[in-house]
Design an enzyme around this catalytic site. Structure first.
Site, short mmCIF file in Angstrom:
data_model
loop_
_atom_site.label_atom_id
_atom_site.label_comp_id
_atom_site.label_asym_id
_atom_site.label_seq_id
_atom_site.Cartn_x
_atom_site.Cartn_y
_atom_site.Cartn_z
N ALA A 146 35.72 49.20 32.07
CA ALA A 146 34.30 48.93 31.84
C ALA A 146 33.35 49.70 32.75
O ALA A 146 32.17 49.87 32.42
CB ALA A 146 34.03 47.44 31.98
N GLY A 169 40.32 54.46 21.36
CA GLY A 169 39.68 55.77 21.31
C GLY A 169 40.26 56.72 22.34
O GLY A 169 39.75 57.82 22.53
N ALA A 198 41.67 56.21 16.54
CA ALA A 198 41.00 57.43 16.09
C ALA A 198 40.63 58.28 17.29
O ALA A 198 40.19 57.74 18.32
CB ALA A 198 39.74 57.08 15.29
N PRO A 199 40.79 59.60 17.19
CA PRO A 199 40.45 60.46 18.32
C PRO A 199 38.96 60.57 18.55
O PRO A 199 38.51 60.96 19.62
CB PRO A 199 41.03 61.81 17.91
CG PRO A 199 41.02 61.78 16.41
CD PRO A 199 41.33 60.35 16.05
N HIS A 247 34.21 70.53 26.52
CA HIS A 247 33.99 69.21 27.10
C HIS A 247 33.67 69.35 28.59
O HIS A 247 33.82 70.43 29.18
CB HIS A 247 35.22 68.31 26.93
CG HIS A 247 35.36 67.74 25.56
ND1 HIS A 247 35.96 68.44 24.53
CD2 HIS A 247 34.99 66.56 25.03
CE1 HIS A 247 35.93 67.69 23.43
NE2 HIS A 247 35.35 66.55 23.71
N LYS A 259 37.37 65.99 31.87
CA LYS A 259 38.33 65.67 30.81
C LYS A 259 39.72 66.19 31.20
O LYS A 259 39.85 67.34 31.64
CB LYS A 259 37.89 66.29 29.48
CG LYS A 259 38.74 65.84 28.29
CD LYS A 259 38.10 66.22 26.97
CE LYS A 259 38.95 65.81 25.78
NZ LYS A 259 39.20 64.34 25.74
N THR A 312 39.98 65.29 19.18
CA THR A 312 39.18 65.61 18.00
C THR A 312 39.53 66.99 17.46
O THR A 312 39.67 67.19 16.24
CB THR A 312 37.68 65.54 18.34
OG1 THR A 312 37.37 64.23 18.79
CG2 THR A 312 36.82 65.88 17.13
#
Length: 268
Positions: A11, A99, A123-124, A156, A160, A167
């Site tokens: 979070a 995700g 889902a990516p 990105h 990352k 994606t």
């Protein structure tokens, strides 16, 4: 209408904060709990601190307790954490929205196995716009099936940790499927040195990492005398978070099954 109670994993992270904000702004969602890894400096603090608004939801470090309090856990963390939370959700009979990117083949098998007992959206990329692009790629690949070289370019932020992005890989998978190719055998991830002429059946991937780029993706169909580019650019992580809330609402009342955003958006 009963609200869908969600637990947000990770979070205090960049995506976690977006998920918290999206949950608080969705009239059909109740933020039931939020949690972090043990030892995080954010444990014990109100989850709304980062946005300047108290929520009464305190960030915990016990994933089991947090997931128990919710109908659905939303996870955009790292593969190892996601798999732990998935196992807990399966044990507790809770829905899961994943995700997280960078999951390996065995990890995806674990997701499929868990979906036999609980409903999962995996889902990516959960942005509605990106999923519209996925459909456009299906059409483009069918039309541009001869005489076009295909390259996927993604960019990105510097933080990352996986490449190519999930994606970008999904985009490559969609194009390869429509062309009757196996992406594992035709993907070229980066080029260096004397590579020889480009083989027409390959799908190339180029990765850029830098600064605070949220996420840019382009699929290039390069022919002789023309180029077609299909591009999506993210200016914020909020579209991913809004899509995740939509996925959580989609799973409400379902007993099990593995779904992606195409299912959530009714595009199947």
């Amino acid at each position: 209408m009963n609200k869908v109670r969600v637990a947000v994993a990770g979070a205090s992270g960049r995506m976690g904060r977006m998920l918290v904000e999206a949950a608080l702004n969705d009239d059909a969602i109740e933020l039931a709990s939020a949690f972090e890894q043990p030892g995080s400096a954010f444990v014990g603090r109100d989850v709304g601190e980062t946005s300047g608004a108290a929520t009464g939801v305190i960030i915990g470090d016990d994933a089991r307790t947090a997931i128990s309090a919710a109908d659905c856990v939303i996870d955009f963390t790292r593969p190892e954490g996601t798999l732990r939370h998935l196992a807990l959700a399966r044990e507790l009979g809770k829905a899961v929205v994943i995700g997280t990117t960078g999951l390996g083949t065995d990890d995806k098998v674990a997701v499929e196995q868990a979906s036999r007992d609980v409903p999962v959206v995996f889902a990516p990329n959960m942005a509605v716009g990106v999923n519209a692009v996925f459909r456009l790629l299906e059409v483009a690949a069918k039309i541009l099936d001869e005489g076009y070289d295909i390259e996927v370019i993604e960019a990105h932020h510097r933080f990352k940790v996986d490449a190519p992005s999930g994606t970008a890989l999904r985009m490559g998978e969609i194009v390869a499927r429509e062309l009757g190719r196996d992406l594992e055998h035709c993907a070229i991830c980066g080029r260096e040195g004397v590579t020889g002429e480009r083989k027409s059946e390959t799908i190339g991937f180029s990765t850029i990492r830098g600064g605070d780029i949220v996420g840019d993706h382009t699929v290039l169909f390069a022919g002789l005398g023309e180029r077609i580019e299909i591009t999506h650019k993210s200016g914020s992580r909020m579209p991913y978070a809004v899509g995740a809330m939509r996925a959580a609402r989609f799973l409400s009342g379902r007993r099990n099954g593995l779904f992606d955003m195409q299912d959530v958006l009714g595009l199947r």
